[in-house]
Scaffold this motif. Structure first.
Motif, PDB file in Angstrom:
ATOM      1  N   UNK A 273       0.846  -1.191   0.000  1.00 44.78           N
ATOM      2  CA  UNK A 273       0.000   0.000   0.000  1.00 44.78           C
ATOM      3  C   UNK A 273       0.884   1.245   0.000  1.00 44.78           C
ATOM      4  N   UNK A 274       1.459   1.521  -1.184  1.00 44.16           N
ATOM      5  CA  UNK A 274       2.472   2.569  -1.276  1.00 44.16           C
ATOM      6  C   UNK A 274       1.904   3.834  -1.901  1.00 44.16           C
ATOM      7  N   UNK A 275       2.249   4.949  -1.306  1.00 46.14           N
ATOM      8  CA  UNK A 275       1.926   6.251  -1.901  1.00 46.14           C
ATOM      9  C   UNK A 275       3.002   6.524  -2.957  1.00 46.14           C
ATOM     10  N   UNK A 276       2.652   6.357  -4.231  1.00 42.68           N
ATOM     11  CA  UNK A 276       3.653   6.486  -5.285  1.00 42.68           C
ATOM     12  C   UNK A 276       4.131   7.926  -5.480  1.00 42.68           C
ATOM     13  N   UNK A 277       3.519   8.834  -4.701  1.00 48.09           N
ATOM     14  CA  UNK A 277       4.002  10.211  -4.733  1.00 48.09           C
ATOM     15  C   UNK A 277       5.445  10.310  -4.277  1.00 48.09           C
ATOM     16  N   UNK A 278       5.878   9.312  -3.521  1.00 45.73           N
ATOM     17  CA  UNK A 278       7.263   9.325  -3.040  1.00 45.73           C
ATOM     18  C   UNK A 278       8.256   9.334  -4.206  1.00 45.73           C
ATOM     19  N   UNK A 279       7.891   8.676  -5.310  1.00 48.76           N
ATOM     20  CA  UNK A 279       8.819   8.583  -6.431  1.00 48.76           C
ATOM     21  C   UNK A 279       8.878   9.864  -7.258  1.00 48.76           C
ATOM     22  N   UNK A 280       7.995  10.821  -6.930  1.00 48.39           N
ATOM     23  CA  UNK A 280       8.065  12.113  -7.597  1.00 48.39           C
ATOM     24  C   UNK A 280       8.740  13.153  -6.713  1.00 48.39           C
ATOM     25  N   UNK A 281       9.042  12.737  -5.481  1.00 47.91           N
ATOM     26  CA  UNK A 281       9.679  13.656  -4.536  1.00 47.91           C
ATOM     27  C   UNK A 281      11.201  13.469  -4.631  1.00 47.91           C
ATOM     28  N   UNK A 325       7.240   1.218   5.032  1.00 51.54           N
ATOM     29  CA  UNK A 325       8.523   0.516   5.150  1.00 51.54           C
ATOM     30  C   UNK A 325       9.541   1.406   5.857  1.00 51.54           C
ATOM     31  N   UNK A 326      10.189   0.826   6.872  1.00 53.87           N
ATOM     32  CA  UNK A 326      11.182   1.558   7.650  1.00 53.87           C
ATOM     33  C   UNK A 326      12.565   1.328   7.033  1.00 53.87           C
ATOM     34  N   UNK A 327      13.096   2.347   6.407  1.00 57.24           N
ATOM     35  CA  UNK A 327      14.384   2.214   5.720  1.00 57.24           C
ATOM     36  C   UNK A 327      15.534   1.934   6.676  1.00 57.24           C
ATOM     37  N   UNK A 328      15.313   2.174   7.985  1.00 59.63           N
ATOM     38  CA  UNK A 328      16.385   1.919   8.947  1.00 59.63           C
ATOM     39  C   UNK A 328      16.478   0.431   9.292  1.00 59.63           C
ATOM     40  N   UNK A 329      15.427  -0.299   8.939  1.00 55.61           N
ATOM     41  CA  UNK A 329      15.423  -1.754   9.135  1.00 55.61           C
ATOM     42  C   UNK A 329      15.952  -2.417   7.865  1.00 55.61           C
ATOM     43  N   UNK A 330      16.952  -3.292   8.026  1.00 51.97           N
ATOM     44  CA  UNK A 330      17.630  -3.838   6.842  1.00 51.97           C
ATOM     45  C   UNK A 330      16.660  -4.528   5.879  1.00 51.97           C
ATOM     46  N   UNK A 332      13.442  -4.277   5.510  1.00 51.78           N
ATOM     47  CA  UNK A 332      12.487  -3.351   4.885  1.00 51.78           C
ATOM     48  C   UNK A 332      13.211  -2.418   3.918  1.00 51.78           C
ATOM     49  N   UNK A 333      14.465  -2.115   4.216  1.00 49.21           N
ATOM     50  CA  UNK A 333      15.257  -1.284   3.292  1.00 49.21           C
ATOM     51  C   UNK A 333      15.472  -2.017   1.978  1.00 49.21           C
ATOM     52  N   UNK A 334      15.745  -3.319   2.063  1.00 52.85           N
ATOM     53  CA  UNK A 334      15.924  -4.126   0.843  1.00 52.85           C
ATOM     54  C   UNK A 334      14.640  -4.119   0.030  1.00 52.85           C
ATOM     55  N   UNK A 335      13.509  -4.285   0.742  1.00 52.78           N
ATOM     56  CA  UNK A 335      12.214  -4.298   0.057  1.00 52.78           C
ATOM     57  C   UNK A 335      11.931  -2.954  -0.607  1.00 52.78           C
ATOM     58  N   UNK A 336      12.256  -1.890   0.102  1.00 51.68           N
ATOM     59  CA  UNK A 336      12.050  -0.550  -0.440  1.00 51.68           C
ATOM     60  C   UNK A 336      12.913  -0.320  -1.679  1.00 51.68           C
ATOM     61  N   UNK A 337      14.165  -0.746  -1.598  1.00 54.41           N
ATOM     62  CA  UNK A 337      15.058  -0.586  -2.754  1.00 54.41           C
ATOM     63  C   UNK A 337      14.553  -1.414  -3.930  1.00 54.41           C
ATOM     64  N   UNK A 338      14.045  -2.614  -3.633  1.00 56.68           N
ATOM     65  CA  UNK A 338      13.534  -3.464  -4.708  1.00 56.68           C
ATOM     66  C   UNK A 338      12.345  -2.796  -5.394  1.00 56.68           C
ATOM     67  N   UNK A 339      11.449  -2.228  -4.616  1.00 55.36           N
ATOM     68  CA  UNK A 339      10.270  -1.565  -5.201  1.00 55.36           C
ATOM     69  C   UNK A 339      10.692  -0.347  -6.023  1.00 55.36           C
ATOM     70  N   UNK A 340      11.624   0.416  -5.491  1.00 56.60           N
ATOM     71  CA  UNK A 340      12.124   1.581  -6.242  1.00 56.60           C
ATOM     72  C   UNK A 340      12.700   1.142  -7.584  1.00 56.60           C
ATOM     73  N   UNK A 341      13.488   0.067  -7.547  1.00 60.99           N
ATOM     74  CA  UNK A 341      14.142  -0.418  -8.769  1.00 60.99           C
ATOM     75  C   UNK A 341      13.112  -0.959  -9.762  1.00 60.99           C
ATOM     76  N   UNK A 342      12.161  -1.738  -9.270  1.00 61.21           N
ATOM     77  CA  UNK A 342      11.150  -2.330 -10.149  1.00 61.21           C
ATOM     78  C   UNK A 342      10.309  -1.255 -10.841  1.00 61.21           C
ATOM     79  N   UNK A 343       9.921  -0.229 -10.108  1.00 58.62           N
ATOM     80  CA  UNK A 343       9.080   0.816 -10.717  1.00 58.62           C
ATOM     81  C   UNK A 343       9.805   1.521 -11.847  1.00 58.62           C
TER      82      UNK A 343
END
Length: 350
Positions: A273-281, A325-330, A332-343
């Motif tokens: 459930x991601x706010x994709x607005x993050x990728x425009x910031x 996703x908490x980027x300070x947690x390893x 969740x950080x991996x998951x966040x990076x994966x989503x960023x890369x996939x998009x």
């Protein structure tokens, strides 16, 4: 036309890698390569140049399977292997491909294109490298240079940067070429490419993108380096188009994700459930990238971004609220990076 010495050399190199004996007979029935004593015991075998002179498929003679090699539609020589099973036929076919390629004469440009795109056997690459006096005792890397403009001026500029004999350029089309070179300079590859890019853009009045392999390989394996450069160009432009210089080793993570079924990718991301607005910031994305680059270290990231640690924590909290996703947690950080890369890789609507 290639000489018997080269045929013998290639046959010898092939023989080292297979157990079944190879025999090569010229169109006059003379043995070019093989064990003559053993070979001559096969009655009638030397008459194949008469009975099968026009045969263009694999055929059998006694205990052997044979394949004719033609040059300008005239029988040049025949390759024979002992054995009639399917495996022997496959081996004979592969050997014939090597010799047929050997008969085709490539100029240096054609040879390098074939070598880069893995269209030549190792033996042929070695042979042509020797023919065109390419040093086989050093290792090479490959850079692909691409522009929206005609690329000829860029080739001239690159040629002036390197020592003579230390660079080989291959023009694939009007807007792309590959540079094959060995490098022992004091500067890193990325610094070298920055210099190349600056010089081309300043002197050639054109914008270029440069993608490079990370590997240094013998000329016989140059296709490996070229494949790395191609991958870096493809993925680099998708993830960081504005960067303009892409090194293969920087995209290992994305390469693993490339090629996944797009439907699976969409389903995976929809579940978050991601706010994709993050990728425009841009500020938040820049913060995340710096945080990943600094191995999730708050102090190092704040120092790199020239911001107070509390400001960094505030931004990471904001990212958490937008992504869950908490980027300070390893993990969740991996998951966040994966989503960023996939998009970015799959250009998923944001």
């Amino acid at each position: 036309m290639i000489g018997y010495d080269l045929i013998k050399k290639v046959a010898y190199d092939i023989q080292k890698n297979i157990q079944m004996p190879i025999y090569i007979i010229d169109k006059s029935g003379n043995l070019i390569y093989g064990d003559k004593d053993f070979f001559e015991k096969k009655a009638g075998f030397l008459k194949i140049n008469v009975e099968y002179i026009d045969e263009k498929e694999i055929y059998e003679v006694g205990e052997f399977i044979c394949y004719n090699i033609f040059y300008n539609d005239v029988l040049f020589f025949t390759i024979a292997l002992e054995g009639k099973d399917e495996q022997s036929k496959k081996v004979l076919y592969l050997i014939s491909l090597i010799f047929e390629q050997l008969l085709h004469k490539y100029d240096r440009e054609e040879f390098l294109i074939k070598a880069l795109t893995c269209k030549l056997s190792v033996n042929l690459v070695s042979y042509y490298a020797e023919k065109y006096k390419i040093n086989k005792n050093v290792k090479y890397t490959v850079a692909i240079v691409e522009s929206n403009n005609e690329i000829d001026d860029a080739i001239k500029i690159i040629t002036n940067i390197f020592d003579k004999g230390n660079l080989y350029t291959v023009k694939f089309d009007d807007k792309r070429f590959a540079a094959i070179f060995s490098y022992k300079g004091n500067n890193s590859l990325i610094e070298l490419y920055k210099t190349m890019k600056d010089m081309i853009e300043a002197e050639g009045y054109m914008k270029v993108k440069i993608a490079s392999s990370s590997s240094f390989v013998p000329i016989e394996d140059i296709h490996i380096a070229y494949r790395e450069a191609e991958t870096a160009l493809l993925i680099g432009k998708k993830l960081e188009d504005e960067k303009g210089i892409y090194i293969y080793e920087d995209y290992s993570f994305a390469e693993i994700l490339w090629g996944i079924d797009i439907e699976k990718v969409n389903n995976f991301i929809k579940k978050r459930n991601i706010d994709f607005g993050i990728f425009k910031d841009e500020e938040l994305i820049q913060t995340l990238n710096a945080f990943f680059r600094n191995s999730l270290n708050l102090s190092e990231t704040a120092r790199e971004l020239y911001i107070h640690r509390n400001t960094l924590v505030y931004r990471l909290d904001k990212i958490f609220k937008m992504t869950g996703l908490d980027a300070k947690n390893f993990d969740e950080a991996v998951l966040l990076k994966m989503i960023m890369t996939l998009t970015k890789l799959y250009d998923i609507p944001r």
